[in-house]
Design an enzyme around this catalytic site. Structure first.
Site, PDB file in Angstrom:
ATOM      1  CD  GLU A 174      -4.111   0.280   5.168  1.00  0.00           C
ATOM      2  OE1 GLU A 174      -3.387   0.882   4.364  1.00  0.00           O
ATOM      3  OE2 GLU A 174      -3.693  -0.143   6.263  1.00  0.00           O
ATOM      4  CG  ASP A 175      -1.363  -2.293   2.375  1.00  0.00           C
ATOM      5  OD1 ASP A 175      -1.760  -3.216   3.118  1.00  0.00           O
ATOM      6  OD2 ASP A 175      -0.186  -1.902   2.362  1.00  0.00           O
ATOM      7  CG  ASN A 176      -2.405  -8.169   1.242  1.00  0.00           C
ATOM      8  OD1 ASN A 176      -2.476  -8.273   0.027  1.00  0.00           O
ATOM      9  ND2 ASN A 176      -2.157  -9.197   2.024  1.00  0.00           N
ATOM     10  N   GLY A 180       0.764  -1.246   0.000  1.00  0.00           N
ATOM     11  CA  GLY A 180       0.000   0.000   0.000  1.00  0.00           C
ATOM     12  C   GLY A 180       0.784   1.278   0.000  1.00  0.00           C
TER      13      GLY A 180
END
Length: 451
Positions: A271-273, A230
């Protein structure tokens, strides 16, 4: 001992040796794929026609930058978004409180670029345990455009990055019609540079620019599953509003429990993944990389900080993807090199002293080729190459011991706060930062349960 036991005891080493050699070939295939991908994609960065298009003819982009304190190279990192060669964008610069030191840098840049539509957002909204999501959520709701570009504060990007990324996210109709799955997320591989040459910074730089980049590019080239970091991601708000992080294609029944949109991912630390996985699995959409890199500024990082960072993300990944975490040490040069040398010696009598030097030399050469492609210049014998080689050796030797320690725990510390990682990578805040006051876990979870 029975005949069957003797047969098993004599056959098992043979089977293990053959399996090891097959895995070694697969691993090298991925490594070469990552190397070829880096060469094809990053040695040329053409100018996008969107860079000089009329503002009304291109989709608008809202840039969201979460800030906390004076990160390394902060002024230059943030300025790179003000200097994007794209005719239609706005910037949200988000800080948690009005005492944040980053505000002075932000105000200087807003004053320097009065023609850029920039907004200073002060104040976080607690929608989950993830402080980055809490920091960005107000900007997310106020963004005027559907396309969002989320950039970490320690990332600098080239002026043409936005235009080239929008080219991929919003391709011409003839290209869209030929695609089986629409692109929902465009991301950029990190290219690290140490602004302060501490041992931890150099080891982190060596890791991100070689083995991490090589495998990141290889996995994305195969397209077998989502693999997203991210540092710099573009996606559509309209797509994010249709997912909730359950990774179930038919997730309508889950909306009442978690909600949708960015707030739904506040329960995850990575949260990006999870956003990448949700777009991939819940909407059956795909991701793509542009020919740009996310230039990741690494400031003063101690050796201990580097180890803690690797432990933190290994523990998060273990709860998100157990199989990949278990396989990871067998993709590292030291362990797979030793195992393969034993297998070759058992099967063909190849001496250890002959195989291992060749293995490490070729492995390092491929890693440096990937690094050179990302950097756009030869880096093998640049200034300080001996220090880089030393950092690379330290990283490779530490990979397995760090993994071994990391897989046995669930506690992590991030930005001075302690979290417990639970199922699917969700986290619970167990201890606040500098004050050291232990919070009531039940109280910390109220926000998540209210989503």
């Amino acid at each position: 001992m029975t005949d069957s036991d003797e047969t098993i005891s004599s056959t098992l080493p043979l089977v293990l040796a053959i399996v090891c050699l097959v895995w070694y070939i697969i691993l090298w295939s991925l490594g070469i794929l990552g190397c070829r991908t880096a060469r094809r994609r990053y040695l040329s960065r053409p100018r996008s026609p969107l860079s000089s298009a009329d503002p009304s003819s291109v989709p608008g982009v809202s840039i969201l930058r979460p800030l906390k304190g004076l990160d390394a190279n902060l002024y230059e990192n943030l300025e790179s978004t003000f200097k994007q060669e794209y005719p239609n964008f706005e910037i949200f610069l988000c800080v948690e409180n009005e005492h944040d030191q980053a505000l002075n840098v932000v105000r200087d840049l807003v004053a320097k670029y009065p023609r850029v539509n920039a907004h200073i957002m002060i104040g976080a909204e607690p929608v989950g345990a993830n402080p980055k999501i809490n920091n960005l959520i107000r900007a997310y709701r106020q963004a005027a455009n559907d396309i969002l570009w989320v950039l970490d504060s320690n990332v600098m990007v080239a002026p043409g990055t936005m235009a080239r990324s929008v080219d991929i996210l919003e391709p011409p109709p003839r290209i869209t019609a030929s695609q089986r799955r629409r692109v929902a997320l465009v991301h950029h591989v990190p290219l690290a540079f140490a602004t302060e040459h501490t041992i931890g910074s150099r080891v982190e730089e060596a890791f991100l620019n070689t083995n991490h980049a090589k495998m990141y590019l290889a996995i994305n080239a195969t397209g077998i599953d989502s693999c997203v970091v991210g540092k710099s991601n573009l996606y559509r708000k309209s797509d994010l509003e249709r997912v909730d992080g359950t990774l179930k294609p038919d997730n309508a029944s889950q909306y009442s429990a978690h909600g949708t949109g960015l707030a739904a991912f506040g329960r995850f630390l990575a949260e990006d993944n999870m956003i990448g996985l949700a777009l991939w699995h819940e909407l059956d959409l795909r991701h793509d990389l542009s020919c740009d890199v996310a230039q990741n500024s690494i400031g003063s990082m101690s050796f201990y900080d580097y180890i803690l960072r690797r432990i933190r993300w290994l523990r998060v990944r273990r709860h998100m993807s157990l199989a990949a975490t278990i396989v990871e040490p067998f993709s590292e040069s030291v362990l797979i090199g030793v195992l393969t040398s034993v297998s070759l010696h058992y099967l063909f009598g190849v001496p250890f002293w002959f195989f291992l030097p060749i293995h490490f030399l070729v492995w390092y050469a491929v890693d440096m080729d990937v690094y050179s492609s990302l950097a756009g210049r030869p880096v093998a014998f640049q200034t300080g190459w001996m220090q880089f080689l030393g950092a690379w050796i330290i990283r490779e030797c530490l990979a397995f011991p760090i993994w071994l320690y990391a897989v046995w725990g669930s506690k992590i510390v991030w930005r001075g706060k302690e979290y417990t990682v639970t199922r699917n990578g969700e986290v619970k805040l167990t201890r606040k930062g500098s004050s050291g006051n232990v919070t009531n876990t039940r109280k910390c979870l109220n926000v998540n349960l209210a989503q």
